[in-house]
Design an enzyme around this catalytic site. Sequence first.
Site, PDB file in Angstrom:
ATOM      1  N   GLU A 326       0.834  -1.297   0.039  1.00 19.28           N
ATOM      2  CA  GLU A 326      -0.048   0.101  -0.168  1.00 19.28           C
ATOM      3  C   GLU A 326       0.885   1.235   0.095  1.00 19.28           C
ATOM      4  O   GLU A 326       0.701   2.229   0.756  1.00 19.28           O
ATOM      5  CB  GLU A 326      -1.003   0.059   1.289  1.00 19.28           C
ATOM      6  CG  GLU A 326      -1.933  -1.153   1.143  1.00 19.28           C
ATOM      7  CD  GLU A 326      -2.899  -1.250   2.479  1.00 19.28           C
ATOM      8  OE1 GLU A 326      -3.936  -1.496   2.504  1.00 19.28           O
ATOM      9  OE2 GLU A 326      -2.268  -0.880   3.566  1.00 19.28           O
TER      10      GLU A 326
HETATM   11  C1  TNX Z   1      -4.208  -4.167   4.641  1.00 21.64           C
HETATM   12  S1  TNX Z   1      -2.564  -6.775   4.392  1.00 21.64           S
HETATM   13  C2  TNX Z   1      -3.046  -3.936   5.303  1.00 21.64           C
HETATM   14  C3  TNX Z   1      -3.043  -3.506   6.698  1.00 21.64           C
HETATM   15  C4  TNX Z   1      -4.087  -3.435   7.304  1.00 21.64           C
HETATM   16  C5  TNX Z   1      -5.038  -4.567   6.972  1.00 21.64           C
HETATM   17  C6  TNX Z   1      -6.287  -4.801   7.659  1.00 21.64           C
HETATM   18  C7  TNX Z   1      -1.493  -5.554   4.366  1.00 21.64           C
HETATM   19  C8  TNX Z   1      -0.167  -5.741   3.774  1.00 21.64           C
HETATM   20  N1  TNX Z   1      -1.862  -4.153   4.525  1.00 21.64           N
HETATM   21  O1  TNX Z   1      -2.266  -2.246   6.596  1.00 21.64           O
HETATM   22  O2  TNX Z   1      -3.969  -3.501   8.732  1.00 21.64           O
HETATM   23  O3  TNX Z   1      -5.301  -4.444   5.390  1.00 21.64           O
HETATM   24  O4  TNX Z   1      -6.996  -5.951   7.339  1.00 21.64           O
END
Ligand code: TNX
Length: 520
Positions: A326
């Site tokens: 992300e």
């Molecule tokens: C996605 S999974 C994210 C996290 C969040 C999560 C909550 C991932 C690699 N990144 O930053 O905590 O979703 O479900």
Amino acid sequence: MGVSSFAAAPPRAAAGAELPALTPLGRVVPAPLRTEEGGAGYEITAKTRIRVGAGARERRVAEYLAAVLRPSTGYRLPVTTGKGEDGIRLRIGAGAADKALGAEGYRVVSARGSLTITSRTGAGLFHGVQTVRQQLPAAVEKKTEQRGPWRVAGGTVTDRPRYAYRSTMLDVSRHFFTVDQVKRYIDQAALYKMNKLHLHLSDDQGWRIAVDSWPRLTTYGGSTQVGGGRGGYYTKAQYKEIIDYAASRYLEVVPEIDMPGHTNAALASYAELNCDGVAPPLYTGTEVGFSSLCATKGVTYDFVDDVIRELAAMTPGTYLHIGGDEAHSTSHEDFVAFMDKVQPMVAKYGKTVLGWHQLTGATPAEGAVAQYWGYDRTGAAEREQVVNAAKNGTRLVLSPADRAYLDHKYTKDTPLGLSWAGYVEVQRSYDWDPGTYLQGAPAKAVIGVEAPLWSETLSTSAQLDFMAFPRLPGIAELGWSPAATHDWDAYKVRLAGQAPRWDALGIGYYKSPQVPWPAG
Ligand code: TNX
């Protein structure tokens, strides 16, 4: 009158029939590779000794087993190297049959007079002990003296894992969890033969691990958490305590510093890490994707090098997780450049790169592992990128969000958790095959599975329990058990059999209507 007083004294035979039924040898989670029932089983009594050879590994596991058994049985259960063929015997062997058990397998032979656990390694003995715990009555897990008898059915279990990487992740950044809370979680993962604990040590909301060369990361960057509470961080001594405790349960700690996104806590602590030189405020919300280290500044790489150097020095394990998910506030070009610079640092300090699967959008280093966290609505192009990387040698750990994410709501009525990947009921969580899940990826690329427990909505151990149970044992089983044993209808019965153990251990769990829980 006479009739009722007669009825009050039942014949002897009826008393025998009251003995609790033995747990079938195979009624354990994860399902073992092979069980052969037969013969008289073993009974732990006040005279039982735990027999070990001279080796430290056997003794260590024996003391662990004794510590589980002593409070509930009330027996002394001395650990001894003395002569004798009776009792509980722990053996590390090097014969041909033992070799077939691999690095983590074991064999349990339960017979009249002796129960023998054989393995090639301490880890194998430890996993064998977990199997035996589940074959004993659930009351064995209690911390006060209980009534026996403490019998294990007769026969042999021969077992070894399908995958070498069986992990769960705890997000200690969104909410901070103390060393004791982490130890509790380690014990729960160990019950189900997981062998990795991934700690998500940094994110926008908090930096949780001491780095001597950048002290404000923790003193300031660790000072809060989601919702604005106190936060916290681990000193190096506390981190070592976690690592040592995990190692005593044969789990390897995989630390993660999430970069270049998910870095607000670091950016708030040191203005120079920001492209504009201005430190943002601390963040206590739950948005993602708004922060980025400055990929074009030299100081960024001095910082990352220091962090990786110090973290690698305190981590005995193989892997160092560098996040990479992300990074919506980092341009693609910057992301690729960042990963090109940072991955060699991990290698320089002797560790293997692990990253979220977005790493495959850059150039994964030789030997790197990508952690897939896509779900049923992940786009074809993104999947393709991961599949292609796997074809080119990048290994994979699978944690599909709509299956393995322990932070997701079970149903719309679950009071805690998120649901961006949908609801994750117990059957959905269990019913997939890591070997074929990512179509097109070579099965050999998959080294295992992970169940991540993100903590945006979770701040107590009771809440962690509720989200992890009963899904964590299911992901553990996918990591351990042969695909041939995979069967929801059989699994749900074995899973239901765990509930009295969780009750005895004080683990609160979600009573999914999909599982035939025992009455009461
Ligand atoms: C996605 S999974 C994210 C996290 C969040 C999560 C909550 C991932 C690699 N990144 O930053 O905590 O979703 O479900």
